[in-house]
Design a protein around this motif. Structure first.
Motif, PDB file in Angstrom:
ATOM      1  N   LEU A  92      -3.968  11.508  66.512  1.00  0.00           N
ATOM      2  CA  LEU A  92      -2.852  11.744  67.429  1.00  0.00           C
ATOM      3  C   LEU A  92      -2.212  10.427  67.830  1.00  0.00           C
ATOM      4  O   LEU A  92      -2.812   9.365  67.736  1.00  0.00           O
ATOM      5  CB  LEU A  92      -3.290  12.560  68.647  1.00  0.00           C
ATOM      6  CG  LEU A  92      -4.430  12.067  69.527  1.00  0.00           C
ATOM      7  CD1 LEU A  92      -3.906  11.131  70.606  1.00  0.00           C
ATOM      8  CD2 LEU A  92      -5.136  13.237  70.190  1.00  0.00           C
ATOM      9  N   HIS A  93      -0.975  10.548  68.301  1.00  0.00           N
ATOM     10  CA  HIS A  93      -0.204   9.393  68.746  1.00  0.00           C
ATOM     11  C   HIS A  93       0.363   9.713  70.125  1.00  0.00           C
ATOM     12  O   HIS A  93       1.160  10.648  70.266  1.00  0.00           O
ATOM     13  CB  HIS A  93       0.923   9.114  67.744  1.00  0.00           C
ATOM     14  CG  HIS A  93       1.680   7.866  68.026  1.00  0.00           C
ATOM     15  ND1 HIS A  93       2.916   7.601  67.482  1.00  0.00           N
ATOM     16  CD2 HIS A  93       1.392   6.799  68.827  1.00  0.00           C
ATOM     17  CE1 HIS A  93       3.355   6.436  67.929  1.00  0.00           C
ATOM     18  NE2 HIS A  93       2.446   5.943  68.735  1.00  0.00           N
TER      19      HIS A  93
ATOM     20  N   TYR B  33      -1.905  15.573  64.973  1.00  0.00           N
ATOM     21  CA  TYR B  33      -1.905  15.738  63.517  1.00  0.00           C
ATOM     22  C   TYR B  33      -3.154  16.483  63.070  1.00  0.00           C
ATOM     23  O   TYR B  33      -4.248  16.291  63.617  1.00  0.00           O
ATOM     24  CB  TYR B  33      -1.843  14.370  62.825  1.00  0.00           C
ATOM     25  CG  TYR B  33      -0.573  13.606  63.119  1.00  0.00           C
ATOM     26  CD1 TYR B  33       0.513  13.667  62.252  1.00  0.00           C
ATOM     27  CD2 TYR B  33      -0.466  12.840  64.276  1.00  0.00           C
ATOM     28  CE1 TYR B  33       1.684  12.960  62.525  1.00  0.00           C
ATOM     29  CE2 TYR B  33       0.700  12.132  64.560  1.00  0.00           C
ATOM     30  CZ  TYR B  33       1.767  12.199  63.680  1.00  0.00           C
ATOM     31  OH  TYR B  33       2.917  11.504  63.961  1.00  0.00           O
TER      32      TYR B  33
ATOM     33  N   TYR C 248      -2.661  10.378  60.700  1.00  0.00           N
ATOM     34  CA  TYR C 248      -1.332  10.990  60.907  1.00  0.00           C
ATOM     35  C   TYR C 248      -0.853  11.773  59.680  1.00  0.00           C
ATOM     36  O   TYR C 248       0.328  11.757  59.320  1.00  0.00           O
ATOM     37  CB  TYR C 248      -0.295   9.915  61.279  1.00  0.00           C
ATOM     38  CG  TYR C 248      -0.798   8.955  62.339  1.00  0.00           C
ATOM     39  CD1 TYR C 248      -1.313   9.434  63.537  1.00  0.00           C
ATOM     40  CD2 TYR C 248      -0.767   7.586  62.126  1.00  0.00           C
ATOM     41  CE1 TYR C 248      -1.793   8.556  64.504  1.00  0.00           C
ATOM     42  CE2 TYR C 248      -1.238   6.698  63.088  1.00  0.00           C
ATOM     43  CZ  TYR C 248      -1.757   7.203  64.281  1.00  0.00           C
ATOM     44  OH  TYR C 248      -2.224   6.347  65.236  1.00  0.00           O
TER      45      TYR C 248
ATOM     46  N   ARG D 160       2.001  13.355  70.042  1.00  0.00           N
ATOM     47  CA  ARG D 160       2.043  14.015  68.720  1.00  0.00           C
ATOM     48  C   ARG D 160       0.628  14.186  68.195  1.00  0.00           C
ATOM     49  O   ARG D 160      -0.166  13.237  68.196  1.00  0.00           O
ATOM     50  CB  ARG D 160       2.866  13.181  67.731  1.00  0.00           C
ATOM     51  CG  ARG D 160       4.358  13.246  68.000  1.00  0.00           C
ATOM     52  CD  ARG D 160       5.149  12.431  67.003  1.00  0.00           C
ATOM     53  NE  ARG D 160       6.553  12.404  67.388  1.00  0.00           N
ATOM     54  CZ  ARG D 160       7.386  11.421  67.096  1.00  0.00           C
ATOM     55  NH1 ARG D 160       6.951  10.375  66.407  1.00  0.00           N
ATOM     56  NH2 ARG D 160       8.644  11.466  67.475  1.00  0.00           N
TER      57      ARG D 160
ATOM     58  N   ARG E 292       4.655  12.468  76.412  1.00  0.00           N
ATOM     59  CA  ARG E 292       4.946  12.917  75.050  1.00  0.00           C
ATOM     60  C   ARG E 292       3.789  12.518  74.153  1.00  0.00           C
ATOM     61  O   ARG E 292       3.316  11.373  74.206  1.00  0.00           O
ATOM     62  CB  ARG E 292       6.261  12.296  74.563  1.00  0.00           C
ATOM     63  CG  ARG E 292       6.838  12.942  73.311  1.00  0.00           C
ATOM     64  CD  ARG E 292       8.361  12.758  73.271  1.00  0.00           C
ATOM     65  NE  ARG E 292       8.717  11.360  73.238  1.00  0.00           N
ATOM     66  CZ  ARG E 292       9.075  10.685  72.129  1.00  0.00           C
ATOM     67  NH1 ARG E 292       9.100  11.310  70.962  1.00  0.00           N
ATOM     68  NH2 ARG E 292       9.403   9.420  72.186  1.00  0.00           N
TER      69      ARG E 292
ATOM     70  N   THR F  83       5.180  17.899  75.211  1.00  0.00           N
ATOM     71  CA  THR F  83       5.688  17.178  76.389  1.00  0.00           C
ATOM     72  C   THR F  83       5.200  17.811  77.686  1.00  0.00           C
ATOM     73  O   THR F  83       5.551  17.353  78.772  1.00  0.00           O
ATOM     74  CB  THR F  83       7.222  17.158  76.391  1.00  0.00           C
ATOM     75  OG1 THR F  83       7.708  18.506  76.368  1.00  0.00           O
ATOM     76  CG2 THR F  83       7.757  16.392  75.194  1.00  0.00           C
TER      77      THR F  83
ATOM     78  N   VAL G 175       2.133  18.428  61.921  1.00  0.00           N
ATOM     79  CA  VAL G 175       2.279  17.702  63.175  1.00  0.00           C
ATOM     80  C   VAL G 175       2.872  18.626  64.239  1.00  0.00           C
ATOM     81  O   VAL G 175       3.696  19.486  63.920  1.00  0.00           O
ATOM     82  CB  VAL G 175       3.157  16.437  62.999  1.00  0.00           C
ATOM     83  CG1 VAL G 175       4.560  16.808  62.526  1.00  0.00           C
ATOM     84  CG2 VAL G 175       3.239  15.640  64.285  1.00  0.00           C
ATOM     85  N   ALA G 176       2.434  18.455  65.473  1.00  0.00           N
ATOM     86  CA  ALA G 176       3.007  19.195  66.611  1.00  0.00           C
ATOM     87  C   ALA G 176       3.233  18.190  67.740  1.00  0.00           C
ATOM     88  O   ALA G 176       2.387  17.324  67.979  1.00  0.00           O
ATOM     89  CB  ALA G 176       2.073  20.310  67.057  1.00  0.00           C
ATOM     90  N   GLU G 177       4.374  18.305  68.407  1.00  0.00           N
ATOM     91  CA  GLU G 177       4.683  17.398  69.524  1.00  0.00           C
ATOM     92  C   GLU G 177       4.641  18.168  70.835  1.00  0.00           C
ATOM     93  O   GLU G 177       5.159  19.286  70.939  1.00  0.00           O
ATOM     94  CB  GLU G 177       6.059  16.755  69.339  1.00  0.00           C
ATOM     95  CG  GLU G 177       6.373  15.745  70.428  1.00  0.00           C
ATOM     96  CD  GLU G 177       7.575  14.871  70.116  1.00  0.00           C
ATOM     97  OE1 GLU G 177       8.441  14.725  71.013  1.00  0.00           O
ATOM     98  OE2 GLU G 177       7.651  14.337  68.990  1.00  0.00           O
TER      99      GLU G 177
END
Length: 328
Positions: free
Chosen positions: A278-279, A247, A252, A245, A243, A260, A256-258
């Motif tokens: 990003l994270h 930016y 941040y 995220r 996962r 998987t 934002v888009a996540e």
């Protein structure tokens, strides 16, 4: 090494990465085996006893492939790598009688030394496999560095020895020239080799760097053979727990888009041309500068990346994204 109860890598299975003195609680029978890396000795009975079978990397779809007499595998031992090999063989017990020293494979002790029986031996360097018959046939016995004063010490029922082979981990198979083996992080490979034109990854996922200290272009490799340097640009898909995220702005901020799963084009899917922070929440990922997993590559591991410099990029361009996973 992975043991399967049924032939063709089917049924219940058990994965092992080190010595195991009793496999009985893990599976009831063993009819196929996959060795992902390393060299192994299998034993028919617990506590490293009974018939022994030597296996190196490869697929063994039924027990006849490792010359097994039945589907019983009750213990196993991982054999450490050694750069050099040396063994002394003696005609009598307790290192008595005629002695010969060997540093390379011997397909027939009878033809080369007129020996049919060995009653004691001393392994000075490396690990070896003793075969009961010439041409590496018959019962097998693992020999590790140390003293073996009588044939019972290596598990044999008699003194018959037909051939002897060193245990080595890599064979050429088209990968030529000087080579170097690595099993952990290495910040400077320059003293080890001058150039790199082919790579074999036996296990795991790796990120290569063009320069020392993990600098320069990055190249993500998973298990497989890469016969020339153009081959380590494209990879396959797989699944795991990942996962991330992304930016639009630093620290941040912005849209934002996540993700998987893999994304071959951030532009087509999210209308993103640039990622500035990003994270990474789960798993390891590889960022590509261009769509379809092309261009410069950057490894990102779980953690915070407040600016594109944090993952080693020169600018914010990101064209595609792939999970870093391996097959076992």
């Amino acid at each position: 090494i992975t043991f399967y109860e049924d032939r063709g890598f089917q049924g219940r299975h058990y994965e092992c990465s080190s010595d195991h003195a009793n496999l009985q609680p893990c599976f009831g029978r063993c009819n196929s085996i996959r060795v992902d890396s390393g060299c192994w000795m299998l034993y028919e009975q617990p506590d490293y006893s009974g018939c022994q079978y030597f296996l190196r990397r490869g697929d063994y779809p039924d027990y006849q492939q490792w010359m097994g007499l039945n589907d019983s595998v009750r213990s196993c031992r991982l054999i450490p790598h050694a750069g050099s090999h040396r063994i002394r063989l003696y005609e009598r017990e307790d290192y008595r009688g005629q002695m010969i020293e060997i540093t390379e494979d011997c397909s027939s002790l009878q033809d080369r030394f007129h020996f049919n029986e060995i009653y004691s031996l001393n392994v000075l360097e490396g690990s070896w496999v003793l075969y009961e018959l010439p041409s590496y046939r018959g019962r097998q016995y693992l020999l590790r560095p140390g003293d073996h004063r009588r044939y019972h010490d290596w598990g044999a029922v008699n003194a018959k020895v037909g051939s002897l082979r060193r245990i080595t981990f890599y064979e050429d198979r088209g990968f030529q020239g000087r080579h170097y083996e690595c099993s952990s992080d290495h910040s400077n490979l320059q003293p080890c080799f001058g150039r790199c034109n082919s790579i074999r990854v036996d296990s795991g996922c790796w990120m290569l760097y063009e320069q020392p200290d993990y600098q320069g272009h990055q190249y993500f490799l998973r298990r497989g053979d890469y016969p020339d340097y153009q081959q380590w640009m494209g990879l396959n898909d797989s699944t795991s727990s990942h996962r991330l995220r992304m930016y639009e702005r630093e620290d941040y901020r912005g849209q934002v888009a996540e993700l998987t799963e893999d994304c071959s084009s951030l532009r087509d899917r999210f209308h993103f041309n640039e990622i500035r922070s990003l994270h990474v929440l789960e798993g390891w990922w590889v960022l590509y500068e261009m769509p379809n997993y092309r261009g410069r590559q950057y490894l990102v591991r779980p953690g915070d990346y407040r600016h594109y410099h944090d993952w080693g990029a020169l600018d914010a361009r990101v064209g595609s994204l792939r999970r870093a996973v391996d097959f076992y």
